[in-house]
Write a protein that holds these residues in place. Structure first.
Motif, PDB file in Angstrom:
ATOM      1  N   PHE A 125     -44.658 -43.902  20.072  1.00 18.62           N
ATOM      2  CA  PHE A 125     -44.218 -42.829  20.952  1.00 18.62           C
ATOM      3  C   PHE A 125     -42.768 -43.075  21.357  1.00 18.62           C
ATOM      4  N   THR A 126     -42.048 -42.011  21.547  1.00 14.69           N
ATOM      5  CA  THR A 126     -40.701 -42.096  22.096  1.00 14.69           C
ATOM      6  C   THR A 126     -40.667 -41.251  23.348  1.00 14.69           C
ATOM      7  N   PHE A 127     -40.424 -41.895  24.489  1.00 17.01           N
ATOM      8  CA  PHE A 127     -40.456 -41.198  25.764  1.00 17.01           C
ATOM      9  C   PHE A 127     -39.040 -40.949  26.266  1.00 17.01           C
ATOM     10  N   PRO A 128     -38.834 -39.864  27.015  1.00 12.14           N
ATOM     11  CA  PRO A 128     -37.536 -39.652  27.640  1.00 12.14           C
ATOM     12  C   PRO A 128     -37.276 -40.737  28.687  1.00 12.14           C
ATOM     13  N   PRO A 129     -36.007 -41.097  28.904  1.00 13.22           N
ATOM     14  CA  PRO A 129     -35.710 -42.068  29.971  1.00 13.22           C
ATOM     15  C   PRO A 129     -36.196 -41.547  31.310  1.00 13.22           C
ATOM     16  N   GLN A 130     -36.750 -42.441  32.147  1.00 15.98           N
ATOM     17  CA  GLN A 130     -37.292 -42.004  33.425  1.00 15.98           C
ATOM     18  C   GLN A 130     -36.211 -41.415  34.320  1.00 15.98           C
ATOM     19  N   ASP A 131     -34.979 -41.929  34.218  1.00 13.48           N
ATOM     20  CA  ASP A 131     -33.925 -41.384  35.076  1.00 13.48           C
ATOM     21  C   ASP A 131     -33.586 -39.945  34.686  1.00 13.48           C
ATOM     22  N   LEU A 132     -33.770 -39.584  33.415  1.00 13.66           N
ATOM     23  CA  LEU A 132     -33.546 -38.198  32.995  1.00 13.66           C
ATOM     24  C   LEU A 132     -34.647 -37.303  33.552  1.00 13.66           C
ATOM     25  N   ILE A 133     -35.915 -37.739  33.421  1.00 14.83           N
ATOM     26  CA  ILE A 133     -37.027 -36.977  33.986  1.00 14.83           C
ATOM     27  C   ILE A 133     -36.825 -36.797  35.485  1.00 14.83           C
ATOM     28  N   SER A 134     -36.453 -37.876  36.153  1.00 16.98           N
ATOM     29  CA  SER A 134     -36.246 -37.842  37.605  1.00 16.98           C
ATOM     30  C   SER A 134     -35.146 -36.855  37.981  1.00 16.98           C
ATOM     31  N   ALA A 135     -34.061 -36.839  37.207  1.00 18.10           N
ATOM     32  CA  ALA A 135     -32.952 -35.908  37.497  1.00 18.10           C
ATOM     33  C   ALA A 135     -33.392 -34.465  37.348  1.00 18.10           C
ATOM     34  N   TYR A 136     -34.166 -34.184  36.296  1.00 17.59           N
ATOM     35  CA  TYR A 136     -34.680 -32.826  36.111  1.00 17.59           C
ATOM     36  C   TYR A 136     -35.530 -32.403  37.314  1.00 17.59           C
ATOM     37  N   VAL A 137     -36.459 -33.275  37.704  1.00 18.66           N
ATOM     38  CA  VAL A 137     -37.386 -32.949  38.792  1.00 18.66           C
ATOM     39  C   VAL A 137     -36.643 -32.763  40.108  1.00 18.66           C
ATOM     40  N   LYS A 138     -35.688 -33.648  40.391  1.00 17.01           N
ATOM     41  CA  LYS A 138     -34.935 -33.549  41.642  1.00 17.01           C
ATOM     42  C   LYS A 138     -34.180 -32.228  41.740  1.00 17.01           C
ATOM     43  N   GLY A 139     -33.558 -31.821  40.643  1.00 15.53           N
ATOM     44  CA  GLY A 139     -32.764 -30.593  40.676  1.00 15.53           C
ATOM     45  C   GLY A 139     -33.604 -29.351  40.915  1.00 15.53           C
ATOM     46  N   ILE A 140     -34.691 -29.210  40.144  1.00 15.51           N
ATOM     47  CA  ILE A 140     -35.458 -27.967  40.241  1.00 15.51           C
ATOM     48  C   ILE A 140     -36.307 -27.907  41.508  1.00 15.51           C
ATOM     49  N   HIS A 190     -28.827 -33.818  25.740  1.00 17.67           N
ATOM     50  CA  HIS A 190     -29.948 -34.744  25.745  1.00 17.67           C
ATOM     51  C   HIS A 190     -30.961 -34.373  24.659  1.00 17.67           C
ATOM     52  N   GLU A 191     -31.593 -35.379  24.085  1.00 22.72           N
ATOM     53  CA  GLU A 191     -32.616 -35.145  23.069  1.00 22.72           C
ATOM     54  C   GLU A 191     -33.825 -34.429  23.667  1.00 22.72           C
ATOM     55  N   PHE A 192     -34.195 -34.829  24.881  1.00 23.34           N
ATOM     56  CA  PHE A 192     -35.359 -34.241  25.550  1.00 23.34           C
ATOM     57  C   PHE A 192     -34.891 -33.173  26.535  1.00 23.34           C
ATOM     58  N   LYS A 193     -35.211 -31.927  26.243  1.00 25.31           N
ATOM     59  CA  LYS A 193     -34.708 -30.794  27.008  1.00 25.31           C
ATOM     60  C   LYS A 193     -35.603 -30.462  28.190  1.00 25.31           C
ATOM     61  N   LEU A 194     -35.017 -29.747  29.128  1.00 29.33           N
ATOM     62  CA  LEU A 194     -35.762 -29.136  30.219  1.00 29.33           C
ATOM     63  C   LEU A 194     -35.867 -27.649  29.926  1.00 29.33           C
ATOM     64  N   ASP A 195     -37.083 -27.162  29.727  1.00 26.48           N
ATOM     65  CA  ASP A 195     -37.322 -25.732  29.541  1.00 26.48           C
ATOM     66  C   ASP A 195     -37.762 -25.142  30.875  1.00 26.48           C
ATOM     67  N   PHE A 196     -37.361 -23.916  31.140  1.00 24.93           N
ATOM     68  CA  PHE A 196     -37.623 -23.319  32.455  1.00 24.93           C
ATOM     69  C   PHE A 196     -37.682 -21.812  32.299  1.00 24.93           C
ATOM     70  N   ILE A 197     -38.826 -21.238  32.681  1.00 19.95           N
ATOM     71  CA  ILE A 197     -38.955 -19.789  32.630  1.00 19.95           C
ATOM     72  C   ILE A 197     -39.428 -19.261  33.975  1.00 19.95           C
ATOM     73  N   THR A 198     -39.207 -17.972  34.176  1.00 22.91           N
ATOM     74  CA  THR A 198     -39.631 -17.289  35.393  1.00 22.91           C
ATOM     75  C   THR A 198     -40.643 -16.207  35.019  1.00 22.91           C
ATOM     76  N   ARG A 199     -41.001 -15.405  35.998  1.00 20.79           N
ATOM     77  CA  ARG A 199     -41.918 -14.286  35.739  1.00 20.79           C
ATOM     78  C   ARG A 199     -41.384 -13.386  34.625  1.00 20.79           C
ATOM     79  N   ASP A 200     -40.054 -13.354  34.422  1.00 23.64           N
ATOM     80  CA  ASP A 200     -39.453 -12.478  33.413  1.00 23.64           C
ATOM     81  C   ASP A 200     -39.951 -12.769  31.998  1.00 23.64           C
TER      82      ASP A 200
END
Length: 460
Positions: free
Chosen positions: A385-400, A431-441
């Motif tokens: 398995f190849t996992f995203p760095p935890q600091d990248l996951i953390s940054a995504y979560v903190k922002g949204i 980044h290799e591991f992207k953040l996808d984000f959708i709304t009701r649209d």
């Protein structure tokens, strides 16, 4: 350890599902015999190997070929659906992002720590009405004037409030008071005690009831302390709730989702439902008295559910009861609460006018920096398995999450740009591991994609 796990209700459920395809001579379910073979193999000097399990199996084994092939085909469909979902989420994120002209390089970087220093306290609490004592970690922003927004957080199964301190401290640094109670029937302590032989199950079945009541109780506790300890500054009329995994169930229950026992029963009985690990947890709710449980707390006005287990316990009837803003978070490689099962369809079912879905590519449910590092090493070396760095996951979560609660608790419209797909595109960068984000649209596109996949693959 294996004996204790496979003697829990969830462990036995797994065995009995496997035992439909791996049977005793004559076709009888082989799950219990398989348990004996696994435990004996683990005790044997040769160790736990597939060959040793076969040796220890008490009778001849019959493989039910049609069932096994059906399971293999179903597994391929799950993988296919997951890959398609990630591909489509990437496309829909890009399409929504085209509608924005925000230059995020000129906006404050809300992934960075906020301006407030944070004091962490641990309160020992007792809910006398339930004879339930537990602690709560409380993150208190200092030197704040005016109203202080509040977010209550629910930890996941077999974890602790302190496992989430980084993200909770981040919210507090922007002026939110965070309270995170220990759920004593499903935390790390209970989990360890189960392996020591002190409990029969991984978690107490009444946690489906007690977890949301824990959240309401800590909000009550803040009301009791507000005048004396916080000079009446706490805004307890519009509280946020957040949770991870089993805590995601908790957050959605507090937001208004109701248990649909009939839907849960029907899906627990399906032949290949065990491919969704989350359903094994949810099926334990069938042990509860079948009552009309109502956990909605009217003080809660926005909910974030990260990697929630929720689809089968609530069903469409239960999830559609939620009308407040909801942000769902997923990981594309989550084996515990797979997004194709646990978040895609529930997102459609949400009746909330303001709803958002974030998917982190490569995220696998848990924070590997908070568990035994040897587990990650084993997964890396054996399963590659190849996992995203935890600091990248953390940054995504903190922002949204900060953007979500600023808009929907504080009604601060200056944070609206952070609740757009364009912000996910900006954060993803190269980044290799992207953040996808959708709304009701994008909801109709998601619904159409699911219907098309079902049609093409003859799925009812």
């Amino acid at each position: 350890t294996l004996s204790r796990f496979f003697n829990t209700d969830m462990g036995q459920d797994i065995l009995l599902r496997l035992g439909k395809g791996i049977t005793l001579d004559g076709g009888e379910n082989g799950g219990i015999a398989l348990r004996g073979a696994i435990v004996q193999s683990a005790l044997d000097p040769e160790g736990l190997t597939l060959l040793n399990i076969l040796k220890k199996y008490p009778t001849n084994i019959q493989i039910q070929g049609e069932l096994v092939m059906g399971a293999a085909n179903y597994a391929e469909l799950v993988i296919k659906a997951t890959n398609l979902l990630v591909e489509e989420m990437r496309t829909w994120t890009a399409e929504e992002a085209k509608l924005s002209n925000v230059d995020y390089s000129k906006l404050p970087d809300i992934r960075k720590t906020g301006k407030y220093t944070v004091k962490k306290e641990t309160w020992q609490l007792t809910d006398a009405s339930r004879n339930r004592s537990f602690y709560a970690d409380v993150f208190i922003p200092q030197q704040m004037s005016g109203n202080i927004p509040v977010v209550a957080f629910s930890h996941g199964l077999a974890s602790r409030p302190e496992d989430y301190s980084d993200a909770l401290n981040h919210l507090a640094s922007y002026g939110f008071l965070i309270i995170a109670p220990q759920h004593i029937g499903s935390d790390m302590i209970y989990f360890k005690e189960m392996f020591e032989g002190l409990h029969k199950n991984i978690f107490d079945r009444d946690e489906f009831i007690n977890r949301p009541k824990d959240i309401s109780f800590v909000i009550d506790e803040l009301e009791r302390r507000n005048a004396k300890e916080f000079q009446g500054k706490l805004n307890l009329k519009n509280v946020g709730v957040s949770g991870h995994s089993f805590g995601g169930y908790t957050a959605l229950a507090i937001a208004g989702a109701t248990i649909d026992f009939d839907y849960l029963q029907a899906n627990c009985d399906r032949l290949y439902s065990g491919f969704n690990a989350a359903i094994l947890l949810q099926c334990r709710a069938l042990e509860l008295p079948r009552e009309n449980y109502q956990f909605r707390d009217e003080r809660v006005s926005a909910a974030f559910a990260g990697n929630p287990v929720n689809r089968y316990i609530f069903g469409q009837k239960g999830i559609s009861q939620i009308s407040i803003p909801v942000l769902m978070g997923s990981g594309s490689d989550d084996p515990a609460a797979p997004p194709v099962f646990e978040q895609a369809i529930p997102f459609i079912w949400l009746s909330s006018e303001d709803k958002y879905w974030a998917l982190i590519e490569g995220q696998a449910h848990v924070n590997f920096t908070k568990i035994d590092g040897g587990i990650k090493e084993t997964l890396d070396t054996t399963l590659h398995f190849t996992f995203p760095p935890q600091d990248l996951i953390s940054a995504y979560v903190k922002g949204i999450t900060l953007g979500f609660f600023e808009v929907h608790l504080n009604n601060d419209k200056t944070y609206l740009p952070y609740l757009q797909s364009a912000y996910a595109e900006y954060l993803s960068g190269n980044h290799e591991f992207k953040l996808d984000f959708i709304t009701r649209d994008s909801m109709d596109k998601l619904k159409s994609s699911i219907e098309q996949f079902r049609k093409e693959n003859n799925i009812k």
